[in-house]
Scaffold this motif. Structure first.
Motif, PDB file in Angstrom:
ATOM      1  N   GLY A 101       0.805  -1.215   0.000  1.00 10.41           N
ATOM      2  CA  GLY A 101       0.000   0.000   0.000  1.00 10.41           C
ATOM      3  C   GLY A 101       0.836   1.262   0.000  1.00 10.41           C
ATOM      4  O   GLY A 101       0.290   2.356   0.194  1.00 10.41           O
ATOM      5  N   MET A 102       2.150   1.152  -0.220  1.00 10.31           N
ATOM      6  CA  MET A 102       2.998   2.343  -0.238  1.00 10.31           C
ATOM      7  C   MET A 102       2.693   3.190  -1.463  1.00 10.31           C
ATOM      8  O   MET A 102       2.403   2.683  -2.542  1.00 10.31           O
ATOM      9  CB  MET A 102       4.479   1.940  -0.240  1.00 10.31           C
ATOM     10  CG  MET A 102       4.927   1.210   1.006  1.00 10.31           C
ATOM     11  SD  MET A 102       6.687   0.753   0.970  1.00 10.31           S
ATOM     12  CE  MET A 102       7.433   2.371   1.202  1.00 10.31           C
ATOM     13  N   ARG A 103       2.748   4.497  -1.279  1.00  8.04           N
ATOM     14  CA  ARG A 103       2.550   5.411  -2.389  1.00  8.04           C
ATOM     15  C   ARG A 103       3.786   5.402  -3.289  1.00  8.04           C
ATOM     16  O   ARG A 103       4.875   5.021  -2.884  1.00  8.04           O
ATOM     17  CB  ARG A 103       2.291   6.828  -1.885  1.00  8.04           C
ATOM     18  CG  ARG A 103       0.929   7.019  -1.235  1.00  8.04           C
ATOM     19  CD  ARG A 103       0.694   8.497  -0.952  1.00  8.04           C
ATOM     20  NE  ARG A 103      -0.659   8.741  -0.478  1.00  8.04           N
ATOM     21  CZ  ARG A 103      -1.015   8.748   0.807  1.00  8.04           C
ATOM     22  NH1 ARG A 103      -0.093   8.519   1.738  1.00  8.04           N
ATOM     23  NH2 ARG A 103      -2.260   8.979   1.157  1.00  8.04           N
ATOM     24  N   ASN A 104       3.579   5.894  -4.508  1.00 11.27           N
ATOM     25  CA  ASN A 104       4.684   5.982  -5.453  1.00 11.27           C
ATOM     26  C   ASN A 104       5.820   6.843  -4.900  1.00 11.27           C
ATOM     27  O   ASN A 104       7.001   6.513  -5.051  1.00 11.27           O
ATOM     28  CB  ASN A 104       4.167   6.575  -6.770  1.00 11.27           C
ATOM     29  CG  ASN A 104       5.247   6.672  -7.819  1.00 11.27           C
ATOM     30  OD1 ASN A 104       5.960   5.716  -8.062  1.00 11.27           O
ATOM     31  ND2 ASN A 104       5.363   7.822  -8.445  1.00 11.27           N
ATOM     32  N   SER A 105       5.466   7.944  -4.239  1.00 14.89           N
ATOM     33  CA  SER A 105       6.491   8.836  -3.701  1.00 14.89           C
ATOM     34  C   SER A 105       7.303   8.160  -2.600  1.00 14.89           C
ATOM     35  O   SER A 105       8.486   8.450  -2.412  1.00 14.89           O
ATOM     36  CB  SER A 105       5.847  10.113  -3.159  1.00 14.89           C
ATOM     37  OG  SER A 105       4.898   9.808  -2.131  1.00 14.89           O
ATOM     38  N   GLU A 106       6.684   7.241  -1.861  1.00 15.80           N
ATOM     39  CA  GLU A 106       7.386   6.531  -0.793  1.00 15.80           C
ATOM     40  C   GLU A 106       8.251   5.400  -1.357  1.00 15.80           C
ATOM     41  O   GLU A 106       9.330   5.122  -0.836  1.00 15.80           O
ATOM     42  CB  GLU A 106       6.374   5.994   0.215  1.00 15.80           C
ATOM     43  CG  GLU A 106       5.701   7.099   0.995  1.00 15.80           C
ATOM     44  CD  GLU A 106       4.274   6.783   1.403  1.00 15.80           C
ATOM     45  OE1 GLU A 106       3.649   7.642   2.055  1.00 15.80           O
ATOM     46  OE2 GLU A 106       3.774   5.693   1.072  1.00 15.80           O
ATOM     47  N   LEU A 107       7.799   4.765  -2.433  1.00 11.84           N
ATOM     48  CA  LEU A 107       8.626   3.764  -3.102  1.00 11.84           C
ATOM     49  C   LEU A 107       9.876   4.416  -3.687  1.00 11.84           C
ATOM     50  O   LEU A 107      10.954   3.829  -3.678  1.00 11.84           O
ATOM     51  CB  LEU A 107       7.822   3.087  -4.212  1.00 11.84           C
ATOM     52  CG  LEU A 107       6.662   2.184  -3.774  1.00 11.84           C
ATOM     53  CD1 LEU A 107       5.821   1.796  -4.972  1.00 11.84           C
ATOM     54  CD2 LEU A 107       7.183   0.944  -3.073  1.00 11.84           C
ATOM     55  N   ALA A 108       9.711   5.649  -4.195  1.00 14.85           N
ATOM     56  CA  ALA A 108      10.841   6.352  -4.803  1.00 14.85           C
ATOM     57  C   ALA A 108      11.905   6.719  -3.783  1.00 14.85           C
ATOM     58  O   ALA A 108      13.053   6.990  -4.157  1.00 14.85           O
ATOM     59  CB  ALA A 108      10.352   7.613  -5.519  1.00 14.85           C
ATOM     60  N   GLU A 109      11.568   6.740  -2.486  1.00 15.33           N
ATOM     61  CA  GLU A 109      12.514   7.135  -1.448  1.00 15.33           C
ATOM     62  C   GLU A 109      13.225   5.931  -0.815  1.00 15.33           C
ATOM     63  O   GLU A 109      14.053   6.115   0.078  1.00 15.33           O
ATOM     64  CB  GLU A 109      11.789   7.920  -0.352  1.00 15.33           C
ATOM     65  CG  GLU A 109      11.211   9.247  -0.803  1.00 15.33           C
ATOM     66  CD  GLU A 109      12.293  10.244  -1.196  1.00 15.33           C
ATOM     67  OE1 GLU A 109      13.399  10.177  -0.605  1.00 15.33           O
ATOM     68  OE2 GLU A 109      12.047  11.072  -2.086  1.00 15.33           O
ATOM     69  N   LEU A 110      12.908   4.716  -1.242  1.00 15.09           N
ATOM     70  CA  LEU A 110      13.588   3.542  -0.691  1.00 15.09           C
ATOM     71  C   LEU A 110      15.037   3.509  -1.170  1.00 15.09           C
ATOM     72  O   LEU A 110      15.319   3.656  -2.359  1.00 15.09           O
ATOM     73  CB  LEU A 110      12.871   2.257  -1.118  1.00 15.09           C
ATOM     74  CG  LEU A 110      11.473   2.029  -0.540  1.00 15.09           C
ATOM     75  CD1 LEU A 110      10.848   0.781  -1.151  1.00 15.09           C
ATOM     76  CD2 LEU A 110      11.539   1.894   0.983  1.00 15.09           C
ATOM     77  N   THR A 111      15.961   3.304  -0.250  1.00 13.96           N
ATOM     78  CA  THR A 111      17.386   3.287  -0.577  1.00 13.96           C
ATOM     79  C   THR A 111      18.029   1.999  -0.090  1.00 13.96           C
ATOM     80  O   THR A 111      17.457   1.268   0.719  1.00 13.96           O
ATOM     81  CB  THR A 111      18.114   4.485   0.069  1.00 13.96           C
ATOM     82  OG1 THR A 111      17.962   4.405   1.504  1.00 13.96           O
ATOM     83  CG2 THR A 111      17.545   5.805  -0.428  1.00 13.96           C
ATOM     84  N   HIS A 112      19.220   1.722  -0.593  1.00 16.24           N
ATOM     85  CA  HIS A 112      19.958   0.548  -0.138  1.00 16.24           C
ATOM     86  C   HIS A 112      20.214   0.667   1.375  1.00 16.24           C
ATOM     87  O   HIS A 112      20.673   1.710   1.845  1.00 16.24           O
ATOM     88  CB  HIS A 112      21.283   0.429  -0.891  1.00 16.24           C
ATOM     89  CG  HIS A 112      21.112  -0.082  -2.282  1.00 16.24           C
ATOM     90  ND1 HIS A 112      21.417  -1.370  -2.654  1.00 16.24           N
ATOM     91  CD2 HIS A 112      20.630   0.515  -3.393  1.00 16.24           C
ATOM     92  CE1 HIS A 112      21.152  -1.545  -3.929  1.00 16.24           C
ATOM     93  NE2 HIS A 112      20.672  -0.407  -4.405  1.00 16.24           N
ATOM     94  N   GLY A 113      19.893  -0.391   2.079  1.00 16.82           N
ATOM     95  CA  GLY A 113      20.006  -0.369   3.528  1.00 16.82           C
ATOM     96  C   GLY A 113      18.700  -0.037   4.221  1.00 16.82           C
ATOM     97  O   GLY A 113      18.676   0.114   5.445  1.00 16.82           O
ATOM     98  N   CYS A 114      17.591   0.059   3.455  1.00 13.24           N
ATOM     99  CA  CYS A 114      16.306   0.461   4.052  1.00 13.24           C
ATOM    100  C   CYS A 114      15.608  -0.699   4.755  1.00 13.24           C
ATOM    101  O   CYS A 114      14.660  -0.481   5.510  1.00 13.24           O
ATOM    102  CB  CYS A 114      15.383   1.038   2.981  1.00 13.24           C
ATOM    103  SG  CYS A 114      14.811  -0.183   1.770  1.00 13.24           S
ATOM    104  N   ARG A 115      16.042  -1.931   4.526  1.00 14.00           N
ATOM    105  CA  ARG A 115      15.328  -3.084   5.085  1.00 14.00           C
ATOM    106  C   ARG A 115      15.817  -3.395   6.494  1.00 14.00           C
ATOM    107  O   ARG A 115      17.009  -3.358   6.779  1.00 14.00           O
ATOM    108  CB  ARG A 115      15.525  -4.320   4.203  1.00 14.00           C
ATOM    109  CG  ARG A 115      14.969  -4.162   2.795  1.00 14.00           C
ATOM    110  CD  ARG A 115      15.089  -5.470   2.028  1.00 14.00           C
ATOM    111  NE  ARG A 115      16.453  -5.952   2.009  1.00 14.00           N
ATOM    112  CZ  ARG A 115      16.794  -7.250   2.077  1.00 14.00           C
ATOM    113  NH1 ARG A 115      15.859  -8.169   2.180  1.00 14.00           N
ATOM    114  NH2 ARG A 115      18.057  -7.605   2.029  1.00 14.00           N
TER     115      ARG A 115
END
Length: 637
Positions: free
Chosen positions: A303-317
């Motif tokens: 359910g993440m918005r497109n803008s929130e998917l665009a902010e995912l970076t390496h190391g986010c998990r």
């Protein structure tokens, strides 16, 4: 900036910062307004009158690409609002509207355009015939293909980086080594590497003979990989007899994904190579397609918005093992409705999403902080790439179901997930993924960050769930009026509730059915709908925890919700069966008969139990049929 001292004192100025995409739209609309005024012969905003505004309205009402098709009122309202906004900033502009003038006066942009903001979310859900192959293909690419692709893509990146760093050329004294390597390849039956189509085109443009057997041979890549030296045209001619012998004996093949390991096809599980031999451009396309699959799987199941998917970076998990299982997080940023740059936010997600983002992370850049989905604001390109790959030869080689044409974007997937959670346990997502897990993850995300955007998604899902339960309760009322009654031990209480609705409606003046009557029924049944919980093969009207059989068996009589996984709807006094549940019980009876009854491997007690299950299922089917015909049924099933 709304907080700028010169702007803050303007009474009609914008008070919330606008996103960059919104500012781009404002610029487009402002440019259209100024171009219209220029065509009208105006050179200053001081010359504008209302007639110029009225003449502008038909211009923006016509479609840009197809003038014969009018644009939506919402789009027109945006153009009107931009023209009106200039009046709010008049004190700051060197050229402004005449004093006291505002386009269309006191009328709002919505009133001018005839736009009425809808009360409900108008974003349509993704159709099932598109969603099914999309998610099935994305899941297959992540779980089955990405482990092999990660390894091959990493090797390709290292090899190409090594080639790009080579500056020395092959010399004559190296030729015996090259000849020996060619002979070894011939003995092993290894095909020669194929040049890229662009490389072949360049050779043809420089005068190569189209019938040359070495036209498509990547001799330079071969030399760089073997000796770390660059090969020239002169080296090619000196080695031509050996190279032609290699090509004649073993042929030419694309260099990447050779000898790919076997994986089960998506349709029939027959073993096939996970990829066909390809050049590095095709490998890059495959990497982009699989990353796009991770993007859309994440969007559909989080359910993440497109803008929130665009902010995912390496190391986010992040993950944490707990006594009742693992919990997974994605650290992102909240952009919508926030100041420029956003604020940190986290989403609790299910393992499938965590694994998908991990695959995209491994296939993309390697530096901490690099974007996992760069350019995610243009999701259409990602969907086109994924669609082309799944529907193309590579996807069909793996047995993936082609995806039909149709629009798919993160906003629609978010809406689809909210509706699927609200309407579980039925539907495609419920069949593939346990939506209770998604709902629990969303609830935990809300608990961890009450002000985060996962809380907004939870609220959207809960609102849709309440609306769905109201719809189902209201839909059962016309059935009751037509003599199609519920069955089960809870049927008597439900019919009593419907009879009370009859009495309430009887107090109103008789007349033809109207929308107001429908709203009145909905209002009367809303309290009853709040107690509704949807089971796979029954409705649970959870009005009294003390009567819930599942809670009695679990020893938790004071719980606030039923335990649908323990539901025995044939014996529970709060469960009802309706015509839409008949097929589930009929299938259950048939499966029991086909698999267990008459099976010589079953012991006598097991056979007896199977017979009892079959008979109980058939009794429920018969009671549903009888109730649908308006006949009285026994409460004991």
């Amino acid at each position: 900036m709304p907080t700028h001292p010169s702007v803050a004192v303007l009474p009609q100025a914008y008070r919330s910062p606008l996103a960059l995409q919104t500012l781009r739209h404002e610029l487009v609309r402002l440019t259209a307004w100024f171009n219209h005024l220029t065509k009208a012969g105006l050179t200053s905003l001081q010359q504008i009158h209302q007639r110029h505004c009225d003449a502008y309205l038909p211009v923006v009402s016509a479609g840009r690409t197809n003038p014969s098709q009018p644009v939506t009122p919402g789009t027109i309202a945006g153009f009107v609002l931009t023209t009106q906004a200039l009046a709010a900033y008049a004190p700051l502009l060197p050229d402004a509207y005449p004093t006291g003038f505002r386009p269309w006066g006191d009328r709002t942009a919505a009133q001018v355009a005839g736009y009425q903001r809808p009360d409900t979310n108008q974003t349509p859900a993704v159709p099932d015939d598109i969603l099914r192959p999309l998610l099935a293909g994305a899941s297959y690419l992540i779980d089955t293909i990405s482990p092999h692709l990660i390894e091959e893509a990493s090797r390709a990146r290292q090899t190409i980086a090594h080639r790009n760093g080579i500056r020395s050329s092959l010399r004559v004294e190296h030729h015996p080594l090259v000849i020996a390597e060619i002979e070894r390849y011939i003995t092993a039956g290894t095909p020669a590497p194929r040049a890229t189509p662009s490389g072949v085109s360049r050779r043809l443009n420089t005068g190569w003979d189209a019938s040359d057997p070495l036209l498509t041979l990547a001799h330079t890549s071969f030399a760089k990989d073997f000796l770390g030296l660059s090969s020239t045209q002169r080296d090619l001619e000196r080695l031509r007899p050996h190279l032609e012998a290699w090509v004649a004996a073993c042929g030419i093949e694309n260099p990447w994904c050779r000898g790919a390991a076997a994986v089960p096809r998506a349709d029939n599980e027959e073993p096939v190579p996970w990829a066909l031999p390809m050049n590095h451009f095709a490998l890059d396309s495959m990497v982009f397609a699989v990353i796009s699959a991770a993007y859309y799987l994440t969007s559909a199941l989080s359910g993440m918005r497109n803008s929130e998917l665009a902010e995912l970076t390496h190391g986010c998990r992040r993950s944490e093992d707990r006594t009742y299982g693992s919990r997974h997080w994605l650290d992102s940023r909240r952009v919508k409705g926030e100041k420029f740059g956003g604020v940190p936010d986290s989403w609790v997600v299910i393992e499938d999403v965590h694994r998908a983002v991990g695959a995209a992370e491994a296939l993309g850049g390697t530096e901490l902080g690099d974007l996992i989905f760069p350019g995610a604001d243009n999701s259409a390109n990602r969907y086109t790439a994924l669609w082309d790959w799944v529907n193309g030869p590579h996807g069909q080689h793996l047995g993936l179901t082609p995806i039909p044409d149709g629009p798919v974007h993160p906003r629609a997937l978010r809406r689809t997930l909210a509706l699927s959670i609200a309407q579980r346990p039925h539907g495609l997502l419920a069949a593939k993924w346990h939506l209770k897990h998604v709902s629990v993850a969303t609830t935990e995300g809300y608990t961890a960050r009450p002000g985060g955007h996962q809380a907004a998604f939870l609220a959207e899902g809960q609102a849709e769930e309440e609306a769905e339960h109201t719809r189902l309760a209201v839909a059962a009322y016309p059935d009751y009026q037509q003599g199609i009654l519920p069955s089960g031990r809870g049927a008597r209480d439900l019919v009593t509730a419907f009879q009370s609705v009859d009495l309430s409606l009887a107090g109103h003046d008789p007349g033809p059915a109207t929308v107001a009557d429908d709203r009145r029924v909905e209002k009367l049944l809303k309290t009853r709908a709040k107690s509704l919980h949807i089971g796979v093969a029954n409705y649970c009207w959870f009005t009294d925890p003390a009567k819930a059989l599942c809670l009695t068996m679990a020893g938790t009589p004071n719980a606030s919700e039923p335990l649908l996984s323990m539901c025995d709807s044939a014996r529970c006094p709060q469960a009802t069966h309706h015509p839409q549940h008949r097929q589930a019980w009929a299938d259950h009876a048939e499966n029991t008969r086909a698999v267990f009854l008459g099976n010589p491997r079953l012991s006598a007690p097991e056979s007896q139990r199977a017979q009892q299950i079959y008979e109980r299922s058939m009794r429920i089917v018969e009671s549903i049929d009888a109730a649908a015909a308006g006949e009285e049924t026994s409460s004991a099933q």
